[in-house]
Design an enzyme around this catalytic site. Structure first.
Site, PDB file in Angstrom:
ATOM      1  N   HIS A 148      -7.357  -6.038   1.233  1.00  0.00           N
ATOM      2  CA  HIS A 148      -6.160  -5.216   1.437  1.00  0.00           C
ATOM      3  C   HIS A 148      -5.353  -5.647   2.664  1.00  0.00           C
ATOM      4  O   HIS A 148      -4.376  -4.999   3.014  1.00  0.00           O
ATOM      5  CB  HIS A 148      -6.595  -3.752   1.599  1.00  0.00           C
ATOM      6  CG  HIS A 148      -5.520  -2.741   1.348  1.00  0.00           C
ATOM      7  ND1 HIS A 148      -4.958  -2.528   0.100  1.00  0.00           N
ATOM      8  CD2 HIS A 148      -4.896  -1.865   2.185  1.00  0.00           C
ATOM      9  CE1 HIS A 148      -4.047  -1.559   0.184  1.00  0.00           C
ATOM     10  NE2 HIS A 148      -3.990  -1.148   1.434  1.00  0.00           N
TER      11      HIS A 148
ATOM     12  N   SER B  44       0.829  -1.193   0.000  1.00  0.00           N
ATOM     13  CA  SER B  44       0.000   0.000   0.000  1.00  0.00           C
ATOM     14  C   SER B  44       0.874   1.257   0.000  1.00  0.00           C
ATOM     15  O   SER B  44       1.594   1.500  -0.963  1.00  0.00           O
ATOM     16  CB  SER B  44      -0.957  -0.047   1.192  1.00  0.00           C
ATOM     17  OG  SER B  44      -1.973   0.920   1.065  1.00  0.00           O
TER      18      SER B  44
ATOM     19  N   ASP C 234     -10.251  -5.669  -2.904  1.00  0.00           N
ATOM     20  CA  ASP C 234      -9.654  -4.588  -2.116  1.00  0.00           C
ATOM     21  C   ASP C 234     -10.573  -3.362  -2.150  1.00  0.00           C
ATOM     22  O   ASP C 234     -10.891  -2.847  -3.228  1.00  0.00           O
ATOM     23  CB  ASP C 234      -8.285  -4.244  -2.714  1.00  0.00           C
ATOM     24  CG  ASP C 234      -7.457  -3.329  -1.839  1.00  0.00           C
ATOM     25  OD1 ASP C 234      -8.025  -2.394  -1.259  1.00  0.00           O
ATOM     26  OD2 ASP C 234      -6.230  -3.545  -1.758  1.00  0.00           O
TER      27      ASP C 234
END
Length: 275
Positions: free
Chosen positions: A255, A146, A222
């Site tokens: 995620h 991320s 996600d």
């Protein structure tokens, strides 16, 4: 450097350490996993940069990398994501301030005094790791998740002579074009968007930065995929620049570290072949 803790894990030692950073002006903590090795040996080193709200502990506790890192002979370094402590500025939102430094060197107040994470990760911490641990500085790879995927891609593009491999889990590929990035870069680096480009993987590629190849894994479930991550922008930038990119989209994955740990072995093996 001070040792916070060490634990035996598979065929190696998982340690947590701290030191007084000159880059951030604070104490910084980081984790290092060192596989068993012959005396005098120098091992390849793989840097993992974590995402928003994380510390070094998230991947250390949930990344499930140690067994294979031991088998492959990879040192794994996990820095913190920001300076912390008394006198360090913060913000009430999760995507700015402590735990959300975006791996930039801040130029704006109140962040500039301490939020120098680019210098910390690119210069200060590598020198400390090379001095204190059995690593081969000519065999370094970098990956992250991320915000940390953003950090890994941009650092690789800015330092292709240092890193031999680079990959990411669900990276923010174009901070200049997503809410997280616009907020962070605007507050840390200022409103002049030309200064943002050195912290944006897609912009760096557009401006001529090159790297041999990238590996990216992304969960199709996600929640941040469409608004914040936008992997297609990296696909387009790499295609225009003829940079080989392997983008794997995985149905059903989100995620979280459940996603990261599922594909961690793939990334470790990919890096090991190149290191």
């Amino acid at each position: 450097m001070e040792t916070v803790s060490t634990s035996r894990s598979f065929g190696g030692i998982q340690g947590v350490y701290s030191h007084a950073s000159t880059a951030t002006g604070t104490d910084m903590s980081f984790a290092v996993y060192v596989p068993d090795h012959e005396e005098g040996a120098k091992l390849p080193v793989l840097w993992f940069l974590s995402g928003l709200t994380c510390t070094h502990a998230n991947v250390m506790e949930k990344g499930e990398y140690r067994q294979l890192a031991s088998e492959l002979g990879l040192v794994v370094v996990a820095p913190d994501t920001s300076p912390r402590g008394e006198g360090v500025p913060d913000d009430s939102s999760y995507d700015l301030g402590q735990g959300a430094a975006f791996y930039v060197d801040a130029t704006e107040e109140p962040w500039a005094d301490h939020f120098q994470m680019r210098s910390y990760i690119e210069q200060e911490l590598p020198a400390l790791i090379a001095e204190q641990f059995p690593v081969d500085v000519k065999r370094q790879g970098i990956f992250g998740h991320s915000m940390g995927g953003h950090g890994a891609l941009t650092m690789a593009l800015r330092n292709p002579e240092r890193y031999k491999s680079a990959s990411a889990f669900a990276p923010i590929v174009a901070p200049s074009q997503c809410p997280w990035g616009k907020k962070a870069l605007g507050r840390y680096v200022g409103e002049h968007k030309a200064a943002w480009r050195e912290y944006d993987a897609c912009a760096l590629i557009e401006d001529g930065a090159r790297f041999p190849e990238f590996l990216v894994d992304q969960g199709a479930a996600d929640n941040f995929l469409e608004e914040q991550l936008k992997p297609q922008l990296l696909v387009e930038a790499c295609e225009k620049a003829s940079i080989p990119l392997t983008l794997n989209i995985h149905d059903g994955f989100d995620h979280s570290y459940y996603f990261i740990s599922t594909f961690m072995d793939d990334h470790l093996r990919w890096h090991a072949k190149r290191l």
